[in-house]
Design a protein around this motif. Structure first.
Motif, PDB file in Angstrom:
ATOM      1  N   GLY A 112       0.769  -1.239   0.000  1.00  0.00           N
ATOM      2  CA  GLY A 112       0.000   0.000   0.000  1.00  0.00           C
ATOM      3  C   GLY A 112       0.795   1.281   0.000  1.00  0.00           C
ATOM      4  O   GLY A 112       0.212   2.368   0.123  1.00  0.00           O
ATOM      5  N   ARG A 113       2.084   1.210  -0.161  1.00  0.00           N
ATOM      6  CA  ARG A 113       2.884   2.436  -0.178  1.00  0.00           C
ATOM      7  C   ARG A 113       2.711   3.141  -1.520  1.00  0.00           C
ATOM      8  O   ARG A 113       2.780   2.515  -2.571  1.00  0.00           O
ATOM      9  CB  ARG A 113       4.359   2.103   0.078  1.00  0.00           C
ATOM     10  N   PRO A 114       2.508   4.464  -1.514  1.00  0.00           N
ATOM     11  CA  PRO A 114       2.254   5.181  -2.767  1.00  0.00           C
ATOM     12  C   PRO A 114       3.496   5.272  -3.637  1.00  0.00           C
ATOM     13  O   PRO A 114       4.610   5.493  -3.153  1.00  0.00           O
ATOM     14  CB  PRO A 114       1.809   6.574  -2.301  1.00  0.00           C
ATOM     15  N   LEU A 115       3.285   5.096  -4.935  1.00  0.00           N
ATOM     16  CA  LEU A 115       4.326   5.282  -5.937  1.00  0.00           C
ATOM     17  C   LEU A 115       4.056   6.626  -6.595  1.00  0.00           C
ATOM     18  O   LEU A 115       3.017   6.809  -7.238  1.00  0.00           O
ATOM     19  CB  LEU A 115       4.299   4.145  -6.956  1.00  0.00           C
ATOM     20  N   ARG A 116       4.985   7.558  -6.449  1.00  0.00           N
ATOM     21  CA  ARG A 116       4.738   8.949  -6.838  1.00  0.00           C
ATOM     22  C   ARG A 116       5.653   9.356  -7.986  1.00  0.00           C
ATOM     23  O   ARG A 116       6.878   9.152  -7.937  1.00  0.00           O
ATOM     24  CB  ARG A 116       4.918   9.867  -5.621  1.00  0.00           C
ATOM     25  N   LEU A 117       5.061   9.945  -8.993  1.00  0.00           N
ATOM     26  CA  LEU A 117       5.776  10.415 -10.179  1.00  0.00           C
ATOM     27  C   LEU A 117       6.002  11.910 -10.056  1.00  0.00           C
ATOM     28  O   LEU A 117       5.055  12.674  -9.831  1.00  0.00           O
ATOM     29  CB  LEU A 117       4.971  10.094 -11.431  1.00  0.00           C
ATOM     30  N   ILE A 118       7.241  12.334 -10.221  1.00  0.00           N
ATOM     31  CA  ILE A 118       7.627  13.736 -10.109  1.00  0.00           C
ATOM     32  C   ILE A 118       7.994  14.222 -11.501  1.00  0.00           C
ATOM     33  O   ILE A 118       8.899  13.674 -12.142  1.00  0.00           O
ATOM     34  CB  ILE A 118       8.833  13.887  -9.159  1.00  0.00           C
ATOM     35  N   SER A 119       7.306  15.249 -11.989  1.00  0.00           N
ATOM     36  CA  SER A 119       7.534  15.749 -13.350  1.00  0.00           C
ATOM     37  C   SER A 119       7.971  17.200 -13.316  1.00  0.00           C
ATOM     38  O   SER A 119       7.538  17.983 -12.470  1.00  0.00           O
ATOM     39  CB  SER A 119       6.265  15.596 -14.193  1.00  0.00           C
ATOM     40  N   LEU A 120       8.812  17.566 -14.270  1.00  0.00           N
ATOM     41  CA  LEU A 120       9.406  18.896 -14.325  1.00  0.00           C
ATOM     42  C   LEU A 120       9.746  19.222 -15.765  1.00  0.00           C
ATOM     43  O   LEU A 120      10.311  18.393 -16.477  1.00  0.00           O
ATOM     44  CB  LEU A 120      10.677  18.919 -13.465  1.00  0.00           C
ATOM     45  N   GLY A 121       9.402  20.432 -16.208  1.00  0.00           N
ATOM     46  CA  GLY A 121       9.747  20.874 -17.556  1.00  0.00           C
ATOM     47  C   GLY A 121       8.533  20.967 -18.452  1.00  0.00           C
ATOM     48  O   GLY A 121       7.451  20.452 -18.142  1.00  0.00           O
ATOM     49  N   THR A 122       8.722  21.613 -19.600  1.00  0.00           N
ATOM     50  CA  THR A 122       7.615  21.843 -20.538  1.00  0.00           C
ATOM     51  C   THR A 122       7.967  21.413 -21.953  1.00  0.00           C
ATOM     52  O   THR A 122       7.182  21.634 -22.882  1.00  0.00           O
ATOM     53  CB  THR A 122       7.247  23.334 -20.553  1.00  0.00           C
ATOM     54  N   GLY A 123       9.133  20.810 -22.134  1.00  0.00           N
ATOM     55  CA  GLY A 123       9.587  20.480 -23.484  1.00  0.00           C
ATOM     56  C   GLY A 123       8.832  19.326 -24.118  1.00  0.00           C
ATOM     57  O   GLY A 123       8.059  18.613 -23.462  1.00  0.00           O
ATOM     58  N   GLU A 124       9.097  19.121 -25.398  1.00  0.00           N
ATOM     59  CA  GLU A 124       8.407  18.088 -26.163  1.00  0.00           C
ATOM     60  C   GLU A 124       9.051  16.712 -26.021  1.00  0.00           C
ATOM     61  O   GLU A 124       8.422  15.695 -26.338  1.00  0.00           O
ATOM     62  CB  GLU A 124       8.356  18.485 -27.635  1.00  0.00           C
ATOM     63  N   VAL A 125      10.299  16.665 -25.566  1.00  0.00           N
ATOM     64  CA  VAL A 125      11.003  15.387 -25.423  1.00  0.00           C
ATOM     65  C   VAL A 125      10.820  14.891 -23.991  1.00  0.00           C
ATOM     66  O   VAL A 125      11.307  15.504 -23.038  1.00  0.00           O
ATOM     67  CB  VAL A 125      12.496  15.529 -25.755  1.00  0.00           C
ATOM     68  N   ASP A 126      10.115  13.782 -23.828  1.00  0.00           N
ATOM     69  CA  ASP A 126       9.879  13.217 -22.502  1.00  0.00           C
ATOM     70  C   ASP A 126      11.007  12.248 -22.140  1.00  0.00           C
ATOM     71  O   ASP A 126      11.364  11.370 -22.937  1.00  0.00           O
ATOM     72  CB  ASP A 126       8.542  12.487 -22.456  1.00  0.00           C
ATOM     73  N   ILE A 127      11.525  12.402 -20.927  1.00  0.00           N
ATOM     74  CA  ILE A 127      12.573  11.526 -20.391  1.00  0.00           C
ATOM     75  C   ILE A 127      12.039  10.938 -19.091  1.00  0.00           C
ATOM     76  O   ILE A 127      11.693  11.669 -18.158  1.00  0.00           O
ATOM     77  CB  ILE A 127      13.880  12.295 -20.138  1.00  0.00           C
ATOM     78  N   PHE A 128      11.974   9.627 -19.017  1.00  0.00           N
ATOM     79  CA  PHE A 128      11.394   8.913 -17.878  1.00  0.00           C
ATOM     80  C   PHE A 128      12.506   8.165 -17.150  1.00  0.00           C
ATOM     81  O   PHE A 128      13.235   7.386 -17.754  1.00  0.00           O
ATOM     82  CB  PHE A 128      10.318   7.952 -18.390  1.00  0.00           C
ATOM     83  N   LEU A 129      12.632   8.425 -15.851  1.00  0.00           N
ATOM     84  CA  LEU A 129      13.664   7.778 -15.037  1.00  0.00           C
ATOM     85  C   LEU A 129      13.006   7.074 -13.855  1.00  0.00           C
ATOM     86  O   LEU A 129      12.216   7.687 -13.132  1.00  0.00           O
ATOM     87  CB  LEU A 129      14.679   8.799 -14.513  1.00  0.00           C
ATOM     88  N   TRP A 130      13.321   5.791 -13.658  1.00  0.00           N
ATOM     89  CA  TRP A 130      12.786   5.064 -12.508  1.00  0.00           C
ATOM     90  C   TRP A 130      13.920   4.326 -11.813  1.00  0.00           C
ATOM     91  O   TRP A 130      14.878   3.891 -12.442  1.00  0.00           O
ATOM     92  CB  TRP A 130      11.664   4.109 -12.911  1.00  0.00           C
TER      93      TRP A 130
END
Length: 488
Positions: free
Chosen positions: A74-92
């Motif tokens: 039950g621990r929350p998995l939280r996504l932190i997003s920053l920026g406004t550009g068109e190229v999405d970079i996902f890090l986990w």
């Protein structure tokens, strides 16, 4: 001629951009201490430690924070997003609960983006890319410092069946972002070395294969180019200490499938570094490596990195010991043999999984000339003998505390008997082993799997004491150990 001149100007512009990006990223290493998240200074970090840090980011207008899933417990998995550009970079990070180095580095990177310095450069970057961080994907595993989740499965082998809620979350976020680049952040064994060298594979990279043939399409090639760029940066700070992880296709793995699904997947594995038990120097190299990659993606300078730069990175090998003893004389049954010893210092978690103690083992014996060690003892002219037992039986812990352990080791004494060993003691807090009054030591002989404790003599003079896999130089007085063992 005009077309040739135009092409030359474009080429020079690209090279200038690449050089400027590389020059800027070189600042990251020197300024790192300004952004290091001081609350995460040990490897055994817990989910609860991250939440105040994420809450503070959620209160800032430039960040977007969303709960995108929950762990089995039950621990929350939280996504932190920053920026406004068109190229999405996902890090986990930390899909394996006992692999926290990059989780720490993520919060260092977030501190960098939250700080006032380099405002113009960061604004330019964040207008081109949008960053998405999902730290500690396996918080239940992190709670008990284990690789697998509460279900008992390896989340990184759940990309097809998607039985774990953590794996389902990772797949859902990847699909919703359809990110151009994905960073799969792990720790690897500290016993990997860069192939055919004595240097540890402090950082290892991989652009995972998306099929058994290991084909290279544009998606995988882009990952290779980014890795080539990161390696170029890291060679300045950890020369020769970068390896390439095995790229055999694993159809169940997330990295391989994310590559197949169209996101350029970049695996970063944090290995070992001399005298860096808590992996804080390696954390710093993660910070530099990842930030450099982000800037290279935003500027497009990674496009100019030839694939050969990736392919030339040496393969990971696994030929490192914590301690290697070379060429000692080993007596057995009236004969003498030339012997090398390879020793690993194995961690045993304490209750609560906040700290650990060592229970070391002989991992290999014989001709280890093709192996290496973080620490190496030249055993030429030395012979091995069993350690001695202190002649007096101590009453309790207070009597042991009063001993001069350096003097004992200098006499070849490696064991102390104690009548009343505290029941709470899991290990000896001293650089000797503690025996109960009735414990009988076996005849001196060493095999693979045994605890490495013995004394190395030159003639009649003890020169090294090896206690629980830690070395003490009895001539110079150098040496330290976290703990000895208890034999009840």
């Amino acid at each position: 001629m005009r077309n040739l001149f135009t092409c030359l100007l474009i080429s020079l512009s690209i090279l200038s951009c690449a050089a400027q990006t590389e020059a800027f990223t070189e600042r990251f290493y020197e300024s790192y201490s300004e952004y290091q998240e001081s609350s995460l200074d040990k490897r055994r970090i817990k989910h609860a430690q991250l939440q105040p840090l994420i809450d503070a980011l959620a209160a800032r207008p430039e960040y977007e924070v969303n709960t995108v899933g929950r762990s089995i417990e039950g621990r929350p998995l939280r996504l932190i997003s920053l920026g406004t550009g068109e190229v999405d970079i996902f890090l986990w990070s930390q899909m394996h609960g006992n692999e926290p180095t990059a989780t720490q580095a993520i919060f260092d990177i977030l501190n960098f983006f939250s700080a006032a310095e380099y405002a113009d450069e960061k604004a330019e970057l964040l207008a081109k890319v949008k960053l998405h961080f999902l730290p500690m994907l396996n918080p239940d595993g992190a709670e008990v410092f284990q690789r697998r989740n509460t279900l008992g499965i390896d989340i990184n082998r759940d990309a097809l069946r998607l039985q774990s809620p953590e794996g389902q979350t990772l797949k859902r976020v990847r699909d919703s972002l359809d990110a151009e680049f994905g960073f799969n952040l792990h720790d690897q064994s500290t016993y990997y070395n860069a192939e055919r060298t004595e240097k540890p594979a402090t950082i290892s990279y991989l652009a995972p294969a998306y099929n058994y043939e290991k084909d290279v399409n544009e998606v995988r090639a882009n990952a290779m180019k980014v890795i080539g760029y990161m390696n170029r940066i890291l060679q300045q700070y950890a020369p020769g200490q970068v390896g390439k992880y095995n790229d055999d296709f694993e159809p169940r793995a997330f990295g391989d499938n994310i590559q197949k699904w169209g996101t350029s997947a970049i695996l970063i594995e944090s290995g070992g570094y001399p005298n860096d038990i808590e992996k804080q120097e390696i954390r710093k190299l993660n910070y530099v490596s990842i930030l450099s990659a982000i800037y290279a993606i935003a500027s497009g300078s990674y496009n100019e990195v030839p694939l050969e730069d990736y392919l030339s990175i040496p393969e990971n090998d696994r030929k490192l010991f914590d301690l290697k003893i070379e060429g000692i004389t080993y007596p057995l049954l009236g004969q003498e043999y030339l012997m090398d010893f390879g020793i690993h210092r194995l961690e045993v978690d304490l209750p609560g999984h906040n700290d650990f103690w060592y229970s070391s083992r002989v991992i290999d014996m014989g001709d280890l000339s093709t192996y290496y060690g973080y620490e190496v003892i030249d055993g030429s002219g030395l012979h091995l003998e069993a350690g001695k037992v202190y002649e007096e039986v101590l009453e309790d812990a207070s009597a042991a505390k009063a001993l001069d352990f350096n003097a004992l080791l200098a006499q070849g004494i490696t064991y102390v008997r104690m009548r009343q060993i505290p029941a709470s003691w899991l290990f000896s807090p001293y650089p000797v082993h503690i025996l109960s009054e009735s414990f009988e030591l076996e005849e001196a002989k060493w095999d693979v799997g045994d605890n490495p404790t013995f004394v190395l003599y030159r003639g009649e003079q003890p020169e090294y004491a090896i206690i629980n896999g830690f070395s003490f130089n009895l001539i110079t007085g150098e040496g330290r150990a976290k703990n000895g063992m208890i034999f009840r």
